[in-house]
Write a protein that holds these residues in place. Sequence first.
Motif, PDB file in Angstrom:
ATOM      1  N   TRP A  24       3.888  11.396 -19.122  1.00 44.05           N
ATOM      2  CA  TRP A  24       4.398  11.191 -17.762  1.00 44.05           C
ATOM      3  C   TRP A  24       4.294   9.705 -17.412  1.00 44.05           C
ATOM      4  CZ3 TRP A  24       4.727  15.484 -13.850  1.00 44.05           C
ATOM      5  CH2 TRP A  24       4.565  16.745 -14.427  1.00 44.05           C
ATOM      6  N   LEU A  25       5.367   9.136 -16.905  1.00 43.16           N
ATOM      7  CA  LEU A  25       5.411   7.787 -16.343  1.00 43.16           C
ATOM      8  C   LEU A  25       5.937   7.941 -14.923  1.00 43.16           C
ATOM      9  CD1 LEU A  25       7.189   5.958 -19.340  1.00 43.16           C
ATOM     10  CD2 LEU A  25       4.721   6.219 -18.982  1.00 43.16           C
ATOM     11  N   THR A  26       5.075   7.804 -13.908  1.00 38.90           N
ATOM     12  CA  THR A  26       5.483   8.201 -12.564  1.00 38.90           C
ATOM     13  C   THR A  26       4.897   7.313 -11.486  1.00 38.90           C
ATOM     14  OG1 THR A  26       3.623   9.748 -12.275  1.00 38.90           O
ATOM     15  CG2 THR A  26       5.600  10.617 -13.319  1.00 38.90           C
ATOM     16  N   SER A  27       5.524   7.382 -10.304  1.00 39.64           N
ATOM     17  CA  SER A  27       4.984   6.734  -9.115  1.00 39.64           C
ATOM     18  C   SER A  27       5.381   7.562  -7.903  1.00 39.64           C
ATOM     19  CB  SER A  27       5.502   5.304  -8.978  1.00 39.64           C
ATOM     20  OG  SER A  27       4.832   4.633  -7.921  1.00 39.64           O
ATOM     21  N   ILE A  28       4.379   7.932  -7.077  1.00 35.09           N
ATOM     22  CA  ILE A  28       4.622   8.731  -5.888  1.00 35.09           C
ATOM     23  C   ILE A  28       3.890   8.107  -4.701  1.00 35.09           C
ATOM     24  CG2 ILE A  28       4.821  10.803  -7.314  1.00 35.09           C
ATOM     25  CD1 ILE A  28       2.106  11.723  -6.190  1.00 35.09           C
ATOM     26  N   ALA A  29       4.340   8.445  -3.494  1.00 33.94           N
ATOM     27  CA  ALA A  29       3.655   7.998  -2.274  1.00 33.94           C
ATOM     28  C   ALA A  29       2.456   8.906  -2.048  1.00 33.94           C
ATOM     29  CB  ALA A  29       4.611   8.042  -1.090  1.00 33.94           C
ATOM     30  N   TYR A  30       1.261   8.326  -2.114  1.00 31.76           N
ATOM     31  CA  TYR A  30       0.055   9.152  -2.140  1.00 31.76           C
ATOM     32  C   TYR A  30      -1.142   8.305  -1.717  1.00 31.76           C
ATOM     33  CZ  TYR A  30      -3.463  12.344  -4.194  1.00 31.76           C
ATOM     34  OH  TYR A  30      -4.506  13.192  -4.399  1.00 31.76           O
ATOM     35  N   GLY A  31      -2.078   8.940  -1.057  1.00 30.73           N
ATOM     36  CA  GLY A  31      -3.319   8.263  -0.682  1.00 30.73           C
ATOM     37  C   GLY A  31      -3.300   7.694   0.708  1.00 30.73           C
ATOM     38  N   SER A  32      -2.211   7.046   1.066  1.00 27.90           N
ATOM     39  CA  SER A  32      -2.049   6.505   2.411  1.00 27.90           C
ATOM     40  C   SER A  32      -0.560   6.361   2.680  1.00 27.90           C
ATOM     41  CB  SER A  32      -2.747   5.146   2.546  1.00 27.90           C
ATOM     42  OG  SER A  32      -2.182   4.201   1.661  1.00 27.90           O
TER      43      SER A  32
ATOM     44  N   ALA B  28       0.812  -1.218   0.000  1.00 27.36           N
ATOM     45  CA  ALA B  28       0.000   0.000   0.000  1.00 27.36           C
ATOM     46  C   ALA B  28       0.846   1.268   0.000  1.00 27.36           C
ATOM     47  CB  ALA B  28      -0.917  -0.013   1.216  1.00 27.36           C
ATOM     48  N   GLY B  29       0.218   2.385  -0.471  1.00 30.25           N
ATOM     49  CA  GLY B  29       0.805   3.704  -0.291  1.00 30.25           C
ATOM     50  C   GLY B  29       1.373   4.366  -1.526  1.00 30.25           C
ATOM     51  N   TRP B  30       1.269   3.719  -2.706  1.00 33.00           N
ATOM     52  CA  TRP B  30       1.884   4.286  -3.905  1.00 33.00           C
ATOM     53  C   TRP B  30       0.856   4.498  -5.005  1.00 33.00           C
ATOM     54  CZ3 TRP B  30       6.735   6.032  -3.394  1.00 33.00           C
ATOM     55  CH2 TRP B  30       7.429   5.581  -2.272  1.00 33.00           C
ATOM     56  N   HIS B  31       0.988   5.626  -5.675  1.00 34.51           N
ATOM     57  CA  HIS B  31       0.076   6.035  -6.739  1.00 34.51           C
ATOM     58  C   HIS B  31       0.882   6.095  -8.031  1.00 34.51           C
ATOM     59  CE1 HIS B  31      -3.375   8.287  -8.437  1.00 34.51           C
ATOM     60  NE2 HIS B  31      -2.465   9.019  -9.068  1.00 34.51           N
ATOM     61  N   SER B  32       0.606   5.154  -8.931  1.00 41.37           N
ATOM     62  CA  SER B  32       1.367   5.068 -10.189  1.00 41.37           C
ATOM     63  C   SER B  32       0.479   5.477 -11.356  1.00 41.37           C
ATOM     64  CB  SER B  32       1.890   3.647 -10.398  1.00 41.37           C
ATOM     65  OG  SER B  32       2.768   3.294  -9.346  1.00 41.37           O
ATOM     66  N   SER B  33       1.094   6.139 -12.357  1.00 42.67           N
ATOM     67  CA  SER B  33       0.296   6.721 -13.433  1.00 42.67           C
ATOM     68  C   SER B  33       1.030   6.711 -14.762  1.00 42.67           C
ATOM     69  CB  SER B  33      -0.063   8.177 -13.107  1.00 42.67           C
ATOM     70  OG  SER B  33      -0.652   8.304 -11.848  1.00 42.67           O
ATOM     71  N   PHE B  34       0.252   6.599 -15.824  1.00 39.39           N
ATOM     72  CA  PHE B  34       0.648   6.848 -17.213  1.00 39.39           C
ATOM     73  C   PHE B  34      -0.303   7.934 -17.675  1.00 39.39           C
ATOM     74  CE2 PHE B  34      -0.748   5.141 -21.571  1.00 39.39           C
ATOM     75  CZ  PHE B  34       0.131   5.939 -22.275  1.00 39.39           C
ATOM     76  N   TRP B  35       0.237   9.159 -17.912  1.00 40.94           N
ATOM     77  CA  TRP B  35      -0.661  10.286 -18.144  1.00 40.94           C
ATOM     78  C   TRP B  35      -0.020  11.336 -19.026  1.00 40.94           C
ATOM     79  CZ3 TRP B  35      -0.151  14.825 -14.540  1.00 40.94           C
ATOM     80  CH2 TRP B  35       0.890  14.679 -13.628  1.00 40.94           C
ATOM     81  N   LEU B  36      -0.893  12.239 -19.527  1.00 34.66           N
ATOM     82  CA  LEU B  36      -0.480  13.304 -20.435  1.00 34.66           C
ATOM     83  C   LEU B  36      -0.831  14.644 -19.813  1.00 34.66           C
ATOM     84  CD1 LEU B  36      -2.070  11.894 -23.748  1.00 34.66           C
ATOM     85  CD2 LEU B  36       0.151  11.297 -22.750  1.00 34.66           C
ATOM     86  N   MET B  37       0.152  15.555 -19.783  1.00 37.74           N
ATOM     87  CA  MET B  37      -0.089  16.918 -19.314  1.00 37.74           C
ATOM     88  C   MET B  37       1.140  17.755 -19.645  1.00 37.74           C
ATOM     89  SD  MET B  37      -1.183  18.344 -15.512  1.00 37.74           S
ATOM     90  CE  MET B  37       0.517  18.500 -14.936  1.00 37.74           C
TER      91      MET B  37
END
Length: 381
Positions: free
Chosen positions: A222-230, A113-122
């Motif tokens: 963007w290809l990223t992973s951050i500690a987020y949410g919990s 738990a605790g990681w927010h991973s994303s494939f996104w455009l901005m």
Amino acid sequence: MRRLLTILLLAPAAALIPAVDAHADPAGTGYTLVFADEFNGSAVDTAKWNYRTDSKAYSTQRPQNVSVSGGALNIALKKETYGGKDYTGGGVVSKQTLRYGYYETRAKLNDGAGWHSSFWLMAGDGSTTYPASQRTEIDGFEIDSVTPTRIHHGVLTWKGNGVSAGKSYGTTYTSATVDSRDWHVYGIDWSETSTKFYVDGVLKYTAPYLPTDWTHDYTSIWLTSIAYGSVPDATKLPSSVQFDYVKYWQKDYYVDDDGPAAYGYGETGTWSTSTLTGWTVGSPTRYATCNSSGNTATWRPNLRAAGTYKVSYYKVTAANSDSAAKLTVAGTQTTVNGTTGPSGWVDLGTFTLPAGTGTAATLTSSGSGCARADAVKFTRI
């Protein structure tokens, strides 16, 4: 969408990563590969990528956490005090900015738990998720590691600096077939009239994101992973998120009078910026000296492949617009009356065009009213 599963390839670090022959659509539909990174080297290609370096939620993002090995981009997730946070993540942001087309990546996310991973455009360079330039955000996937089978796809609109523009579309669902801790393929098909989201070649959601909703700007990948949410589960650290490849195919070409899409736009005669907006929210338009003939505006795309294209001119309707503007493409001329009907795309015909910059659409003012220039699109059919 077709995904052809091929043989397993032995990665340089002796890790087996199943390879996929991925393509935006069946061969022959007109997509051309424009941007790609297969992460087959030994280091991040900094000619292509910026690092994500912001501090947000529970983590600071560090370039040192991002590496290329074993045929993948690896983002290390750590319990580590840095930048005022107790955890560190990371990611990359493409230096090249892109708009309509098909985007695809293949990813394997972490356990714990605790990681927010994303494939996104901005828009942005990775130093903040709230740049002044942010307008469109398209989330190919957002997945919180606490629920690895729960996936979000969506579109957000921004005025910049983290201020919402008020429009959003999205869906969040729990999948019975996709566990993000295994390898899966995620796709974004962004066009003028919609944004479609795919997982393993299956359409999961369509957002009706139109240019009348908000500015359709050029964005980075963007290809990223951050500690987020919990708070992250420290017993599962260190860990990593992996991306096997990322690719972008282009099919349609828009040339505008402003911004990044103005690369092939030119004028002769006297032109000024109008208060009338164009085909996307906030897009400025141009007008030639009223009742003056012979002024020209030219839109010249860089077509990446030869093919058949439908060419359309965006007419800006006004009482004093040119009532007989001449639009010429490949020797074919169309007269457009800008004083009647709604503003919108006007069909100039379908043409077989060569690759490169040898083709243009040219507007010539007739002297009857004010000729207006905004955008021309070349749609592959």
